[in-house]
Design an enzyme around this catalytic site. Structure first.
Site, PDB file in Angstrom:
ATOM      1  N   MET A 170     -10.376  35.834 -46.532  1.00 48.84           N
ATOM      2  CA  MET A 170     -10.722  34.421 -46.381  1.00 48.84           C
ATOM      3  C   MET A 170     -10.563  33.670 -47.701  1.00 48.84           C
ATOM      4  SD  MET A 170     -11.387  32.278 -44.145  1.00 48.84           S
ATOM      5  CE  MET A 170     -12.249  32.759 -42.656  1.00 48.84           C
ATOM      6  N   LYS A 183     -49.881  50.918 -55.283  1.00 45.20           N
ATOM      7  CA  LYS A 183     -50.145  52.300 -54.880  1.00 45.20           C
ATOM      8  C   LYS A 183     -51.640  52.599 -54.777  1.00 45.20           C
ATOM      9  CE  LYS A 183     -48.871  56.942 -56.295  1.00 45.20           C
ATOM     10  NZ  LYS A 183     -48.674  57.642 -57.564  1.00 45.20           N
ATOM     11  N   PHE A 242     -43.320  51.455 -65.382  1.00 50.05           N
ATOM     12  CA  PHE A 242     -42.120  52.015 -64.752  1.00 50.05           C
ATOM     13  C   PHE A 242     -41.942  51.483 -63.327  1.00 50.05           C
ATOM     14  CE2 PHE A 242     -40.125  55.507 -62.263  1.00 50.05           C
ATOM     15  CZ  PHE A 242     -38.859  55.396 -62.807  1.00 50.05           C
ATOM     16  N   GLN A 243     -40.753  51.048 -63.018  1.00 44.26           N
ATOM     17  CA  GLN A 243     -40.376  50.523 -61.697  1.00 44.26           C
ATOM     18  C   GLN A 243     -41.299  49.399 -61.231  1.00 44.26           C
ATOM     19  OE1 GLN A 243     -39.693  53.857 -58.966  1.00 44.26           O
ATOM     20  NE2 GLN A 243     -37.570  53.927 -59.650  1.00 44.26           N
ATOM     21  N   GLU A 285     -31.290  50.554 -49.984  1.00 48.12           N
ATOM     22  CA  GLU A 285     -32.304  49.682 -49.389  1.00 48.12           C
ATOM     23  C   GLU A 285     -31.688  48.476 -48.681  1.00 48.12           C
ATOM     24  OE1 GLU A 285     -32.427  50.940 -52.419  1.00 48.12           O
ATOM     25  OE2 GLU A 285     -34.372  51.898 -52.750  1.00 48.12           O
TER      26      GLU A 285
END
Lengths: 96, 587
Positions: free
Chosen positions: B487, B180, B130-131, B68
């Site tokens: 760096m 959803k 969940f999630q 993502e």
């Protein structure tokens, strides 16, 4: 530089997340929230958040500007001492 | 009918509505189409099922990333080259949290982006289902605005609001969290419902406040310098900037993100200023009597120590964001609004001048302190980057990661045109360069797109090699491999007596072999003599992505360098011969 106390009035369009957004801006810039009250006007979509905050004077201007930038904020105003007295006669009296 | 509605089981009612009405996801995708969205960069998941299903019938093309974060950087690259918002679509929980770095990158650099996240059903919010991740709360401090949609009928209005907020004023990312049940429920609202944004105002630049004052100071000064930032590019004000610079004979230096707002081959160009800017830009800033920042926010990597930043020069500021005025530097005059509109007025109010002695002084500084590096012997990153510039004649889009290669690229790959230099400036996000290049290539298929990345950053998002291959995107990936986080090593070298800690990229893969495993054409570059041939071959290869694995000097430092938090006077031009004190500034 010593921290100072300020009072702010934030008029906002009633929308989710306003308290968190406000708190995030203040906390990130080192301002402690001493009190927070929300007054929802009846028959209007706007509310007023009254804040008592404490922090660095040189960051106060930035805090007001950042709060003003929030999408749902209509305007931000510092509550000046005269108005403070009107709100809190007892506190004003204790000054002397 | 009444009896039926009252008595029928819930599923029958739902079926009735779904037959008669589009669901929230379908309406949302329609809104995206109406906004002119060509691509969605995303990664699917359970809570986003209705959205991906609606996308199945859409003309919008889905670019399926491999992570993502990659999707957000692709959207970012697309947005920076087109000015249109990049759209990201992911699922709930980890899908949503993986976008945070990319959102923050866009926010710090004022890039328009719409992030759509699937979410658990509304009745389970706060139940640790969940999630479930509270992405509305998590993302609050890295977005311009965000929404959690709780009513399907609000979807169209919120989507249009999100696009308006994201692209107007100072652009930025807007996240919409979509449970959803909200996306699968029937849309019974008004698609054309008016936006409800009474508190959102955009400075237009139509106000004249400050413009005359700025013009008076510009007309009176003798040694002006212009700092041009990302705001000039966002505003599309490159032409106006050129007109003002030529009228005032004012040298122009750009910020890292302002590269491209003024052609770096122009005689008035000073290149980039600041921590790793050119010595002549920094010295001109020190000597100027007026400095005007246009669409730049006096970043700490430019100003260093605000109290000692050009104390004798008048400072002018043009910015669309009122909160930037006086945040770091208190200007002597300023204007709030769109840079293009303000510059047009400023050009009319200023007079053409010849600052002969100032122009001569700046020319002398350029001759006296040019960018340089040691040539001969081991291959150096600067040679590769200079080679890329010469062989493309600067006619390419360049993206970078963050670190030494980024600064060398900024120094040695001159940017000539707007929106062809894409780099993570404010956030400094490693792993940005390669996925951003994919988004850029989609928006500009005919232009060579070169992702200049370090060996550290590339390994953070290299899984997107699959995405590049699947979509046959002819991006040229140049891995500047010094086998260090260069760096950080440079700072430990200069300020910490080479006490190297946490910088050794031991275990780096053979990047060319790795690319080939993905089906990517690969070239090895490990000697000075190969630079031209390898780059030429890579530029000619257009059957898909290709990668140049450039193995460069392990211990090389970027100069000039201004230690963090110090004023430009403390610029280091050559490797110091003794240990220097660790600077107090942040990074």
């Amino acid at each position: 530089m010593l921290d100072k106390n300020y009072k702010l009035s934030v008029i906002f369009n009633q929308a989710p997340g306003m308290v968190i957004r406000t708190a995030l801006i203040l906390e990130r810039r080192g301002f402690e929230i001493k009190s927070l009250t929300i007054e929802s006007g009846s028959g209007t979509r706007y509310s007023e958040m009254l804040l008592e905050i404490k922090g660095q004077p040189d960051k106060f201007d930035q805090v007001q500007k950042q709060l003003s930038k929030l999408i749902d904020v209509m305007y931000v105003e510092q509550v000046m001492p005269v108005r403070e007295m009107a709100y809190e006669p007892a506190a004003a009296g204790s000054k002397y | 009918m009444d009896y039926f509605l009252k008595q029928a089981p819930l599923y029958l009612m739902k079926q009735f509505f779904s037959m008669a009405h589009k669901n929230g996801a379908q309406v949302l995708i329609e809104c995206l189409e109406e906004e002119g969205v060509e691509y969605i960069f995303g990664y699917s998941g359970g809570a986003a099922l209705p959205l991906f299903d609606a996308l199945y019938d859409s003309k919008i093309k889905l670019i399926l990333s491999r992570h993502e974060q990659g999707a957000t950087h692709m959207a970012d690259g697309y947005a920076r080259t087109t000015g249109k918002p990049g759209v990201v679509l992911v699922t709930s929980g980890p899908g949503a949290t993986n976008t945070i770095t990319g959102i923050m990158t866009a926010q710090m650099d004022s890039v328009p982006m719409i992030v759509l996240t699937g979410q658990n059903i509304t009745s389970l919010l706060g139940m640790d289902a969940f999630q479930e991740a509270d992405i509305f709360g998590l993302s609050m401090s890295v977005v311009k605005h965000n929404y959690l949609v709780k009513n399907t009928n609000d979807i169209a209005r919120i989507t249009r609001e999100a696009f308006h907020i994201s692209t107007s004023g100072r652009p930025g990312p807007v996240l919409i969290d979509l449970p959803k049940d909200v996306t699968s429920g029937p849309f019974l609202g008004n698609k054309e419902e008016k936006l409800k944004l009474p508190g959102y105002t955009i400075p237009s630049g139509k106000e004249d406040a400050g413009i005359q004052e700025m013009a008076d100071l510009l007309n009176a000064c003798k040694r002006p310098v212009i700092i041009s930032g990302h705001g000039v590019l966002i505003s599309g004000a490159a032409e106006e900037l050129m007109a003002l610079a030529e009228q005032l004979k004012a040298p122009v230096t750009t910020t890292l993100l302002g590269k491209g707002s003024f052609p770096e081959s122009h005689p008035l160009s000073l290149g980039m200023l600041g921590m790793y800017g050119t010595a002549y830009a920094n010295k001109s800033v020190i000597e100027c009597d007026l400095i005007i920042s246009i669409g730049s926010r006096w970043d700490d990597r430019i100003v260093g120590d605000p109290k000692n930043f050009c104390p004798k020069a008048k400072k002018l500021h043009i910015d669309i964001d009122p909160a930037e005025i006086g945040k770091i530097i208190k200007p002597d005059a300023f204007a709030i609004g769109d840079a293009k509109a303000i510059l047009q007025k400023l050009i009319k109010k200023t007079r053409p001048v010849q600052h002969t002695s100032w122009t001569a002084r700046v020319t002398q500084l350029k001759k006296e302190f040019p960018l340089h590096y040691e040539k001969g012997g081991v291959l150096r990153a600067q040679e590769v980057l200079e080679g890329l510039y010469k062989l493309t004649a600067g006619n390419a889009i360049v993206t970078t990661d963050v670190g030494q290669h980024q600064m060398w690229a900024a120094q040695f790959f001159k940017t000539e045109r707007p929106n062809t230099w894409l780099s993570s400036g404010g956030a400094g996000t490693m792993g940005f360069g390669f996925p951003a290049a994919l988004g850029a290539q989609l928006s500009r298929p005919a232009l060579p797109v070169i992702a200049i990345v370090g060996d550290g950053g590339f390994q953070m998002t290299l899984c997107e090699l699959s995405t590049a291959v699947v979509n046959r995107l002819p991006v040229k990936i140049v891995v500047i491999d010094n086998k260090y986080l260069g760096m950080v090593r440079q700072w430990q070298d200069i300020f910490l007596e080479k006490r190297y800690s946490g910088i050794d990229m031991e275990g780096n893969p053979d990047f060319a072999a790795l690319a080939e495993a993905y089906g990517v054409k690969a070239f090895r570059l490990n000697h000075t003599s190969l630079v031209e041939d390898v780059i030429r071959e890579a530029l000619d290869y257009n059957d898909g992505p290709c990668l140049i694995h450039a193995e460069v000097a392990k211990e090389d430092n970027v100069y000039p360098m201004v230690p963090a938090g110090q004023s430009l006077e403390y610029m280091i031009l050559e490797p110091p011969t003794s240990k220097m004190t660790m600077p107090e500034g942040s990074t």
